[in-house]
Motif scaffolding. Structure first.
Motif, short mmCIF file in Angstrom:
data_model
loop_
_atom_site.label_atom_id
_atom_site.label_comp_id
_atom_site.label_asym_id
_atom_site.label_seq_id
_atom_site.Cartn_x
_atom_site.Cartn_y
_atom_site.Cartn_z
N TYR A 37 0.73 -1.14 0.01
CA TYR A 37 -0.13 -0.01 -0.03
C TYR A 37 0.63 1.17 0.24
N ALA A 38 0.50 2.27 -0.87
CA ALA A 38 1.28 3.59 -0.72
C ALA A 38 0.13 4.62 -0.76
N SER A 39 0.72 5.76 -0.08
CA SER A 39 -0.55 7.01 -0.08
C SER A 39 -0.13 7.90 -1.19
N ASN A 40 -1.02 8.51 -1.93
CA ASN A 40 -1.20 9.71 -2.82
C ASN A 40 -1.70 10.96 -2.34
N ARG A 41 -0.95 11.83 -2.12
CA ARG A 41 -1.26 13.22 -1.61
C ARG A 41 -1.33 14.30 -2.92
N GLY A 42 -2.94 14.54 -3.23
CA GLY A 42 -3.28 15.21 -4.13
C GLY A 42 -4.45 14.40 -5.00
N HIS A 43 -3.96 13.12 -5.45
CA HIS A 43 -5.20 12.23 -5.97
C HIS A 43 -5.88 11.81 -4.46
N ASN A 44 -5.36 11.96 -3.45
CA ASN A 44 -5.81 11.41 -2.19
C ASN A 44 -6.34 10.04 -2.00
N SER A 45 -5.50 9.16 -2.10
CA SER A 45 -5.64 7.87 -2.31
C SER A 45 -4.81 6.90 -1.56
N ILE A 46 -5.18 5.72 -1.36
CA ILE A 46 -4.43 4.64 -1.02
C ILE A 46 -4.25 3.80 -2.36
N VAL A 47 -3.09 3.67 -2.80
CA VAL A 47 -2.93 2.50 -3.93
C VAL A 47 -2.69 1.29 -3.63
N ILE A 48 -3.45 0.33 -4.01
CA ILE A 48 -3.10 -1.21 -3.50
C ILE A 48 -2.65 -2.21 -4.67
N TYR A 49 -1.52 -2.79 -4.22
CA TYR A 49 -0.80 -3.48 -5.33
C TYR A 49 -0.92 -5.28 -4.69
N GLN A 50 -1.16 -5.97 -5.45
CA GLN A 50 -0.61 -7.56 -4.92
C GLN A 50 0.60 -7.68 -5.57
N ILE A 51 1.44 -8.61 -4.49
CA ILE A 51 2.71 -8.80 -4.78
C ILE A 51 2.99 -10.35 -5.03
N ASN A 52 3.62 -10.39 -6.34
CA ASN A 52 4.06 -11.71 -6.66
C ASN A 52 5.21 -12.34 -5.70
N SER A 53 4.70 -13.51 -5.23
CA SER A 53 5.53 -13.86 -4.24
C SER A 53 6.94 -14.60 -4.46
N SER A 54 6.99 -14.68 -5.90
CA SER A 54 8.26 -15.58 -6.40
C SER A 54 9.35 -14.25 -6.91
N ASN A 55 8.89 -13.16 -7.08
CA ASN A 55 9.87 -12.35 -7.91
C ASN A 55 9.44 -10.78 -7.43
N GLY A 56 8.52 -10.61 -6.49
CA GLY A 56 8.24 -9.38 -6.16
C GLY A 56 7.44 -8.17 -6.73
N SER A 57 7.26 -8.59 -8.14
CA SER A 57 6.59 -7.74 -9.12
C SER A 57 5.13 -7.26 -8.48
N LEU A 58 4.74 -6.25 -9.00
CA LEU A 58 3.31 -5.48 -8.52
C LEU A 58 2.36 -5.66 -9.57
N ALA A 59 1.19 -5.93 -8.99
CA ALA A 59 -0.07 -5.82 -9.97
C ALA A 59 -0.92 -5.23 -9.18
N LEU A 60 -1.61 -4.08 -10.03
CA LEU A 60 -2.51 -3.24 -9.21
C LEU A 60 -3.63 -3.91 -8.97
N VAL A 61 -4.17 -3.55 -7.70
CA VAL A 61 -5.51 -4.20 -7.30
C VAL A 61 -6.57 -2.88 -7.38
N GLY A 62 -5.93 -1.62 -7.11
CA GLY A 62 -7.10 -0.60 -7.17
C GLY A 62 -6.25 0.67 -6.34
N HIS A 63 -7.30 1.80 -6.34
CA HIS A 63 -7.09 2.88 -5.64
C HIS A 63 -8.35 3.02 -4.35
N GLU A 64 -8.07 3.12 -3.52
CA GLU A 64 -9.14 3.66 -2.31
C GLU A 64 -9.03 5.10 -1.97
#
Length: 378
Positions: free
Chosen positions: A294-321
């Motif tokens: 999870y990471a915070s966006n100031r301006g867009h005012n959201s928390i971005v959510i990623y799923q982490i690939n357990s084998s290599n750590g790559s990120l796949a977007l889940v969405g923004h809240e």
């Protein structure tokens, strides 16, 4: 109603309590009603310092008011034994100094002043402490890291040493070094200082015999041009980590190569495709199971959510809240990871979200007012 407890269970409970410090017992006792957390603030407006709140089991929030007066306690940390709270007082004077670190005793939720020492520079915006009691302060305006030490009585020694950063980037906010955070490698002895101004990660080790930070190869790792690195999060596997970049609104994955040095693996935007308005990142956290970032966006005012690939750590977007407020500075996951709490600095509120541990998604639960909240600490 009478609840019967077996002799074995009673003995086990008594044994567990005897292994806890008085502070840990005080902190665990109110769990049925809620878990206490502290809020660091900027005191340029209505705030007076550090406030205490409570997260209830259903995700609702309660305020206990001011816990301790303190000037601009913009970042907080606890000692490993849970007895003391440290605050980075983000101040500076015309000479470039003025920053301090303040220690408090945690007494059943209340904070009692113990000591205050210079942070080693100006505008400390981050403080952390290692298992041996060494305290590290990231001094933003002066672009350096101050080393102090917390004693068993809560007194502070130092600054014992100051590691000065150098260099600059090409962004208007990168005219010189701006140390923004300091991190301990979980499975090693490397100290990583994140510098927004020089646009680099700085590597060192702590020489305890001489009580100083010693730069170690590869010394620095440059981020992408005008990235502006701010905070980090290490994956539980330990072989990779993520850097949240304030200026470019990106997250950079770094991995160790075959000689044990970090190098950049990839970067990903924290903003939705097509979003072109001004925004900047602030904070980053990984769930304890290593499945979501999870990471915070100031301006867009959201928390971005990623799923982490357990084998290599790559990120796949889940969405923004959406954070239901303005300028999400710091956020945190509750102990156990059931809730995610966000400090919205400009709208003066704290939001709690229920976290779905299977999907990583967030669902709004509760809101409470807080004066200029910039740090949340369980």
């Amino acid at each position: 109603m009478i609840i019967k407890v077996s002799t074995g269970a009673a003995v086990l409970l008594l044994t567990q309590l005897m292994t806890l410090s008085s502070t840990e017992i005080a902190e665990r006792q109110p769990v049925a009603d809620g878990i206490s957390f502290y809020v660091g603030t900027y005191t340029r407006g209505e705030s007076k310092g550090i406030y205490r709140y409570q997260l209830h089991p259903d995700g609702t929030l309660k305020s206990f008011g001011l816990a301790a007066e303190s000037e601009n306690p913009s970042f907080l940390a606890k000692s490993p034994d849970g007895k003391y709270l440290l605050a980075a007082n983000e101040n500076r004077d015309d000479a470039g100094g003025g920053g301090t670190i303040t220690s408090f005793t945690i007494n059943g939720g209340a904070l009692e002043y113990v000591d205050q020492k210079p942070s080693g520079g100006a505008s400390p915006c981050f403080v952390t402490i290692d298992q041996s009691g060494y305290v590290f302060a990231a001094n933003y305006s002066s672009g350096n890291v101050g080393l102090l030490k917390l004693s068993s009585s809560g007194k502070l020694d130092g600054p014992l040493h100051v590691l000065q950063h150098e260099g600059e980037g090409s962004h208007a906010r990168q005219k010189g070094p701006h140390a923004h955070s300091v991190w301990f490698e979980p499975k090693g002895n490397t100290v990583i200082s994140v510098d927004l101004g020089s646009n680099e990660l700085w590597f060192s080790t702590l020489d305890k015999s001489n009580e100083k930070l010693v730069s170690t190869a590869p010394y620095k790792l440059a981020m992408a041009t005008e990235a502006g690195p701010r905070h980090m999060a290490f994956h539980p596997k330990g072989s990779w980590a993520y850097v949240v970049n304030e200026l470019s609104s990106t997250i950079t994955q770094i991995k160790k190569n075959n000689v044990g040095h970090y190098e950049i693996a990839s970067s990903i935007s924290t903003l939705p495709a097509g979003y072109e308005e001004t925004s900047s990142c602030a904070d980053i956290h990984i769930s304890d199971d290593g499945k979501f970032l999870y990471a915070s966006n100031r301006g867009h005012n959201s928390i971005v959510i990623y799923q982490i690939n357990s084998s290599n750590g790559s990120l796949a977007l889940v969405g923004h809240e959406g954070v239901r407020g303005d300028w999400p500075r710091n956020f945190t996951l509750s102990p156990g990871g059931d809730y995610l709490l966000v400090a919205n600095q400009k709208s003066n509120n704290i939001i709690s979200f229920k976290r779905d541990k299977k999907s990583g998604k967030l669902e709004f639960v509760s809101e409470i007012q807080a004066p200029s909240p910039v740090c949340l600490l369980f």
